[in-house]
Scaffold this motif. Structure first.
Motif, short mmCIF file in Angstrom:
data_model
loop_
_atom_site.label_atom_id
_atom_site.label_comp_id
_atom_site.label_asym_id
_atom_site.label_seq_id
_atom_site.Cartn_x
_atom_site.Cartn_y
_atom_site.Cartn_z
N ASN A 143 102.48 61.64 64.01
CA ASN A 143 101.23 60.90 64.23
C ASN A 143 101.52 59.50 64.74
OD1 ASN A 143 100.06 63.15 62.91
ND2 ASN A 143 100.30 62.12 60.93
N PRO A 144 100.68 58.96 65.61
CA PRO A 144 100.85 57.57 66.05
C PRO A 144 100.80 56.61 64.87
CG PRO A 144 99.36 58.72 67.52
CD PRO A 144 99.60 59.64 66.35
N ASP A 197 98.48 68.37 68.90
CA ASP A 197 99.68 67.94 68.18
C ASP A 197 100.69 67.32 69.13
OD1 ASP A 197 98.59 68.80 65.83
OD2 ASP A 197 99.70 70.69 65.76
N ARG A 203 99.59 63.78 70.24
CA ARG A 203 99.83 62.77 69.21
C ARG A 203 101.32 62.45 69.10
NH1 ARG A 203 97.20 64.13 63.75
NH2 ARG A 203 97.01 61.86 63.56
N GLN A 204 102.17 63.46 69.23
CA GLN A 204 103.60 63.21 69.18
C GLN A 204 104.05 62.30 70.32
OE1 GLN A 204 104.84 67.39 69.25
NE2 GLN A 204 105.79 67.14 67.23
N ALA A 223 102.82 58.78 69.95
CA ALA A 223 103.64 58.12 68.92
C ALA A 223 104.98 57.69 69.49
CB ALA A 223 103.84 59.06 67.74
N MET A 276 92.08 63.33 65.76
CA MET A 276 92.96 62.19 66.00
C MET A 276 92.40 60.98 65.25
SD MET A 276 93.50 62.76 70.12
CE MET A 276 94.65 61.38 70.30
N GLU A 324 93.59 58.30 64.43
CA GLU A 324 94.04 57.01 64.97
C GLU A 324 93.23 56.55 66.19
OE1 GLU A 324 96.22 60.36 66.97
OE2 GLU A 324 95.82 59.81 64.89
N LEU A 325 92.35 57.43 66.68
CA LEU A 325 91.61 57.14 67.91
C LEU A 325 90.43 56.20 67.66
CD1 LEU A 325 91.24 57.81 70.95
CD2 LEU A 325 89.77 59.72 70.25
#
Length: 309
Positions: free
Chosen positions: A15-16, A131, A134-135, A138, A166, A168-169
């Motif tokens: 994840n970021p 996935d 996001r990788q 990150a 997500m 973190e978005l």
């Protein structure tokens, strides 16, 4: 050739670590300007024209950009001739210079079952490799150690879904006077294809209804339905996940906008250094089409708007 290296790098990330700030809005609404403005604060990393060349291996691209462009790694100014300053200008979303803002479409498209930005069905959403997105985001952040900002037109018609997947978005919705939007989109058709009869850019859910309509109706619908889709997707998200602002307001009061954004997103880093932000910016809202053309676009927009009430 470099993609297998990126896939190996991805195994080290999930994840970021920092927020991912997505810029959404109609084409020609000021999304490029918004990205340039926030990048100028120094608080975020962003997809440059150079990084976009490494869309299939962005971790390596970020490392290479740092080695070539970051003055901290340039002993004796050996690469000073390579560095460029990102200016507040663009040509239909395209900027100049190695460090100019890039739309990063080649990166985002890799993870989607469709090529052009548009509404995704439930089946298509299931094919998006979230996935992996996001990788790789990150991995980019691990190089710059900052939040990452990018246009996310590939996501903008299904924002509620991606916001859930997500966490973190954070989303910035840039709006603009519909009349100037329609004018600019009509001009973009001619610029790209030499004719206004060919569809250009994003496709809202209502594309099947619009695709056989007149050019004026298509442009009006593209603006109306895109704006409504974005607003309907973000309105139920927590307030610290989205911010809606007009292009015109940002041009008049850019520093005040950044202060408000920092407060809304709980990101004080945005206001640590506003020295590169001008007091105002010149708006691109000027009449260029004929009065007849503008009246026709406005009428089509009003007809579509009334039909949806």
């Amino acid at each position: 050739m470099l993609e297998p290296i990126q896939q190996e790098v991805n195994q080290s990330f999930s994840n970021p670590e920092y927020p991912v700030i997505g810029i959404v809005g109609c084409p020609r609404s000021g999304t490029t300007f918004m990205t340039q403005l926030l990048a100028a604060t120094g608080a975020v990393s962003y997809p440059s024209n150079l990084l976009s060349r490494f869309a299939y291996a962005p971790y390596l691209g970020a490392l290479i950009q740092q080695l070539l462009m970051n003055p901290e790694y340039d002993l004796g100014n050996e690469f000073s001739d390579l560095r460029s300053r990102s200016e507040f200008s663009s040509n239909v979303g395209k900027t100049s210079g190695a460090l100019g803002i890039n739309e990063f479409f080649h990166f985002w498209r890799r993870f989607f079952p469709i090529h052009d930005p548009g509404h995704l069905t439930e089946a298509e959403l299931g094919q998006v490799r979230i996935d992996n997105i996001r990788q790789e985001l990150a991995s980019i952040q691990s190089v710059y150690r900052k939040p990452f900002i990018s246009k996310i037109m590939m996501l903008q018609y299904n924002l509620a879904y991606f916001a859930e997947k997500m966490p973190e978005l954070k989303i910035i919705h840039v709006k603009r006077d519909p009349l100037y939007l329609m004018q600019s989109m009509s001009e973009a058709r001619v610029k790209y294809y030499g004719s206004d009869n060919i569809w250009w850019s994003v496709k809202p859910k209502e594309y099947s209804f619009l695709k056989d309509a007149s050019p004026a109706t298509q442009v009006a619908g593209q603006v109306l339905f895109t704006e409504r889709a974005i607003q309907n997707q973000i309105k139920d998200l927590p307030e610290d996940r989205w911010f809606e602002v007009s292009y015109e307001t940002v041009c008049k009061q850019p520093r005040e906008f950044i202060v408000n954004l920092a407060d809304r997103f709980l990101m004080p880093e945005f206001v640590r250094d506003l020295s590169q932000i001008e007091a105002t910016y010149k708006s691109g809202n000027t009449i260029r089409l004929s009065e007849h053309e503008l009246k026709h676009l406005k009428k089509e927009y009003q007809l579509l708007e009334a039909s949806q009430e």
